[in-house]
Design a protein around this motif. Structure first.
Motif, mmCIF file in Angstrom:
data_model
loop_
_atom_site.group_PDB
_atom_site.id
_atom_site.type_symbol
_atom_site.label_atom_id
_atom_site.label_comp_id
_atom_site.label_asym_id
_atom_site.label_seq_id
_atom_site.Cartn_x
_atom_site.Cartn_y
_atom_site.Cartn_z
ATOM 1 N N UNK A 169 -3.802 -0.663 -8.592
ATOM 2 C CA UNK A 169 -3.884 -0.106 -7.242
ATOM 3 C C UNK A 169 -2.527 0.415 -6.777
ATOM 4 N N UNK A 170 -1.478 -0.347 -7.028
ATOM 5 C CA UNK A 170 -0.134 0.060 -6.590
ATOM 6 C C UNK A 170 0.367 1.268 -7.379
ATOM 7 N N UNK A 204 -10.517 -12.112 -18.084
ATOM 8 C CA UNK A 204 -10.901 -12.128 -16.675
ATOM 9 C C UNK A 204 -9.780 -11.468 -15.883
ATOM 10 N N UNK A 205 -9.983 -10.202 -15.527
ATOM 11 C CA UNK A 205 -8.945 -9.425 -14.844
ATOM 12 C C UNK A 205 -9.107 -9.608 -13.343
ATOM 13 N N UNK A 206 -8.175 -10.330 -12.733
ATOM 14 C CA UNK A 206 -8.177 -10.537 -11.298
ATOM 15 C C UNK A 206 -7.245 -9.573 -10.607
ATOM 16 N N UNK A 207 -6.916 -9.870 -9.356
ATOM 17 C CA UNK A 207 -6.052 -8.980 -8.590
ATOM 18 C C UNK A 207 -4.620 -8.994 -9.118
ATOM 19 N N UNK A 208 -4.093 -10.195 -9.366
ATOM 20 C CA UNK A 208 -2.681 -10.290 -9.760
ATOM 21 C C UNK A 208 -2.459 -10.954 -11.102
ATOM 22 N N UNK A 209 -3.498 -11.488 -11.704
ATOM 23 C CA UNK A 209 -3.355 -12.095 -13.031
ATOM 24 C C UNK A 209 -4.552 -11.734 -13.897
ATOM 25 N N UNK A 228 -4.930 0.666 0.837
ATOM 26 C CA UNK A 228 -6.364 0.572 1.061
ATOM 27 C C UNK A 228 -7.114 1.754 0.475
ATOM 28 N N UNK A 229 -6.568 2.947 0.637
ATOM 29 C CA UNK A 229 -7.210 4.142 0.081
ATOM 30 C C UNK A 229 -7.152 4.141 -1.436
ATOM 31 N N UNK A 230 -6.008 3.688 -1.987
ATOM 32 C CA UNK A 230 -5.882 3.622 -3.448
ATOM 33 C C UNK A 230 -6.888 2.635 -4.030
ATOM 34 N N UNK A 250 -5.515 9.099 -15.826
ATOM 35 C CA UNK A 250 -4.236 9.180 -16.529
ATOM 36 C C UNK A 250 -3.227 8.180 -15.974
ATOM 37 N N UNK A 251 -3.393 7.773 -14.706
ATOM 38 C CA UNK A 251 -2.536 6.748 -14.119
ATOM 39 C C UNK A 251 -3.018 5.353 -14.507
ATOM 40 N N UNK A 252 -4.337 5.161 -14.561
ATOM 41 C CA UNK A 252 -4.911 3.838 -14.840
ATOM 42 C C UNK A 252 -4.720 3.436 -16.299
#
Length: 312
Positions: A243-244, A213-218, A255-257, A299-301
């Motif tokens: 995102x960062x 379960x991939x959340x925002x920070x964990x 927000x754009x990312x 390639x970044x993800x």
């Protein structure tokens, strides 16, 4: 169970709150008896609040209040108590073996309950509190028992139990947060187990499966084998890290990312992605944009996704 200031019929309400890294969700349901000792939950109200950049405790409290109020408005009910999810990163998972002498020569439901109670008592290491115990396997006189051991004849029962506990520091912080919002914390439910119950079918659990379960920070995980939970936990990386990474590499606002990741992001570049382009507004001057291909975004993800999966 949730208490109401006004009695509106004979309702059996249950409220659950999920405190995520980027948003908070609240659900209010009514338990409906189906007969035969079974029950179902009718969802009466749902509320959600939060955003990408929630960082400080005051924002978490405001997000919790907003989610509860939205769920209460939809349900037409007030709640005074709720259960909360405990994220995998604050859960300790231990396998415990319990031996029990059988006085009557056969395994009873009370014998099984005593094994689970003893495992739950031993579940929590120092600085933690037990939140549950589930059986992995049973043996009667050293022989494995398929399914429930109730009714099996023998002199001794052995139970291997998966015991879960939550850190005291996390528990106290959440209790304080709920108290500020006028909510009594009834108990914790392991977030990866709750996610598993929502999406996994029994055949998957029986064959063996790992849920991520991939959340925002964990990222939480739960592993099942032969139909039972054998491990769960979490790591401190999630979608916000992706995102960062995108924002830093392409000098774009968060927000754009996030928008590009959601609409066009992929861990694997597809055919022709090097010829499909997206635009990022640049930091400091939204009128200036950077045009990059979807293959460059992938390639970044990909490296961050590999790291998340390896750690989980």
């Amino acid at each position: 169970m949730a208490n109401r200031p006004k009695s509106v019929g004979d309702k059996n309400l249950i409220a659950a709150i999920d405190l995520g890294g980027a948003k908070t969700a609240c659900m209010i349901g009514e338990a409906v008896a189906l007969g035969g000792g079974r029950a179902d939950i009718d969802i009466l109200g749902v509320g959600q609040h939060g955003g990408l950049t929630r960082e400080v405790k005051s924002d978490l409290e405001a997000s919790l209040r907003a989610a509860i109020e939205a769920a209460e408005r939809m349900a037409g009910e007030r709640i005074r108590a709720a259960y909360a999810t405990a994220p995998g990163r604050v859960i300790a998972c231990r396998r415990i073996g319990v031996d029990l002498d059988l006085a009557g020569g056969r395994v009873t439901r009370d014998d099984v309950a005593d094994c689970l109670a003893e495992a739950q008592r031993l579940a929590a290491p120092e600085g933690a509190r037990s939140i549950g115990a589930s059986p992995i396997r049973f043996k009667v006189d050293g022989e494995n028992v398929d399914g429930s051991p109730v009714g099996a004849a023998g002199a001794g029962l052995f139970a291997e139990v998966l015991a879960l506990s939550v850190r005291d520091s996390h528990r106290v912080n959440i209790e304080t947060l709920f108290w500020r919002c006028g909510i009594d914390l009834q108990g914790f439910i392991a977030a990866p187990v709750a996610a598993s119950e929502a999406v996994l079918i029994e055949d998957e659990k029986d064959l063996g499966v790992i849920l991520l379960d991939i959340g925002a920070r964990t990222t939480d995980f739960a592993a099942y084998d032969r139909g039972v939970l054998v491990a769960c936990g979490g790591v401190g990386l999630g979608g916000d890290n992706i995102t960062r990474d995108i924002a830093q590499i392409f000098s774009a606002p968060l927000g754009s990312a996030e928008r590009v990741k959601t609409l066009h992001g992929s861990a694997l570049a597809g055919s022709g992605d090097e010829h499909r382009f997206v635009e990022f507004p640049q930091l400091g001057d939204a009128r200036e944009t950077l045009r990059v291909s979807r293959a460059e975004v992938a390639a970044v993800i990909a490296p961050r996704m590999e790291e998340i999966l390896e750690l989980a």
